[in-house]
Write an enzyme that holds these catalytic residues in place. Sequence first.
Site: not given
Length: 703
Positions: A43, A46-47, A93, A124, A126, A128, A182, A234, A322, A427, A430, A445, A451
């Site tokens: 590891d 590789y790391d 959500l 928490e 949210k 944007d 986010e 989150y 919200k 309509c 048509c 319609c 149509c």
Amino acid sequence: MSADIAIDQLDEAQARAELARLADLLAQANAAYHREDAPVFDDAEYDALKRRNAEIEMRFPHLKRSDSPSEQVGAAPSEGFGKITHAVRMMSLSNAFDDEDVVEFDQSVRKYLGAPGEIAYTAEPKIDGLSLSIRYEMGQIIHAATRGDGEIGENVTANALTIADIPQTLDGAPDVLEVRGEVYMSHADFAALNARHAERGGKTFANPRNAAAGSLRQLDPEITHARPLKFFAYSWGELSAPLADTQTAATRRLQALGFQINPLTRRFTEITDLIAHYHNIEAQRATLGYDIDGVVYKVDDLALQRRLGFRSTTPRWAIAHKFPAELAWTRLEAIDIQVGRTGALSPVARLTPVTVGGVVVSNATLHNEDYIAGRDSKGGEIRGGKDIRVGDWVEVYRAGDVIPKIADVDLSKRPDDAVPFLYPTVCPECGSEAIREEGDAVRRCSGGLICPAQAVEKLKHFVSRGAFDIDGLGAKQVEQFYKDGWIKEPADIFTLRDRFSTGLQQLKNREGWGEKSANSLFDAIDVRKTIPLAKLIFALGIRHVGDSSASLLATTYGTWDAFEAAMTEAQIGVGTQWEDLLAVDGVGAVMATSVITAFHQEAERASIDRLVAHLTVVEAAKPKNDSPVSGKTVVFTGTLEKMTRAEAKARAESLGAKVSGSVSAKTDLLVAGPGAGSKEKKARELGIETLDEDGWLALIGTA
DNA sequence: GAGCCTCGAGTTCG
DNA sequence: CTCGAGGCTC
């Protein structure tokens, strides 16, 4: 060896050679690791290689290889971004718009869990921005993907690597860890970026979210690097080992691994406290320095989260509360009527363009006849019973920050000559009569395929994603071909090549079409001549049959021949075919009638037959599920002590079982808790296998 | 028959 | 994303 040269002393040629060597080594290492045979490196080695690769790329971004190890997994993106299938779906959500919705959320959680006592929730802000899922294996970043449709996102690894808040390596993380959060841009950085752009005469971004999205989706990571993006973690996707027992502890763990966690995250056990915190955050909104659009509540206990599980697209254990949407006043210039695929007449408001929530809006949906009139479909009032008239001043908002809608009408500014909108009964496309069925909210319609609007919309549906999805044949092209008279119905698509050996000339002469693009269109069409049954059924555009019902019908009938024969023989309301159709879980009388009708109306049926003649329809696979209860019909009775009914049902169904309410000859298994009565007796009489709750849990492997 | 959940069909802008 | 309505459960 060059690996020993310090990165800041590499020249370009050396760097290029080193990147090639690292790509090769890491590819070998990955192949070995994924085959689970002897790893080439341990590891730490590789790391170190991975880190070295990333550091060189950071210093020489232009040397980054198309097969860069930092972008592993999935095909190398040839055009735009590669796709990444999320190991665990990225859910959205459900929303709460007022305090009452939050109380209802809490009640539904409690009801589902059945008197669970005290429940703690986290709250928490949210953010944007746009969500991102970052996968780490053995502490190394493997890839980063946007949300996409939740199943498949875009590979933006190279860009994510340039974000300072996203660690490239993790120390002490589970072997597999997908971190979700986010990506956003702060107000200050947004303003500075726009100022810089404006100075250079470039285009500016409408809002921080667009700036963040535009920056993350740059094809050149160097540009992303120059953009000041940030990241809050989150949540998480796939894990090889649990992070913790609670949401709170799990996010703390992410914080310890080097991620930013929003500092306003709190934990409460009272709903009133959640709501108070919401208002507290709302009060700080302007001074936070970044955009938020609400507050997210989550059940803190991860064991309870697991029990609550998911609905089709949203978890039962979380909700987004919200903030009220931003509003703007503008003038309604006109009301246009559009005709949809099913003939539905939908009114659209044409507005004097106005900025709402950072974007310029010039259209808004008006839903239907009643909405314009100020009534809901049951005759109740909406918007205080105010009708909407052309010439009115109207207040616009973007529902869910997306779809523009009208919230209010200013009667004091109404022009004297404004008249109530006269909803057409004919309509507009048509001239056929437009009929509103009793109890229906929409007027339709009656022209059917006569149509032109319906015909075109049906064709657009036919070539849409989820249906035939033909490359190079989108809504625009279909419209043009329809106008030209080249494609009048789906079957015509498949004869385009033959019929237009001469027409190709015409096609080529049209702007945007060369011989190459015309031929690639014909090839793309040929590719789709082999089509899975579910997609074909969906593509037919039968009313009430969407994506999911089409799949349901496909798996029920298996082949086109079986489906077609059954629908042809079926009669509405009677007979075995009808009964069989209604016996399908999820199919009711309305949908059944609609499907059968499509196969019995002469013109529509002929069109279907002409289409299918060109196709090879792929049989639908029976859903295979190797759980011990898949395909079984299970009945629960008596008192369940370790789970609620709803929970037991959801769990059983996720394992492929059908849950029924009453015992019959079709029942395979009865799960009886204490207090079981007549159902248990009946099961005994019918010789049906009966288990107690523990026996059931043992059977499904979660005792 | 009421109340949930899910689906279908509609919509906007970048 | 939202509304309306279909389908199913209680």
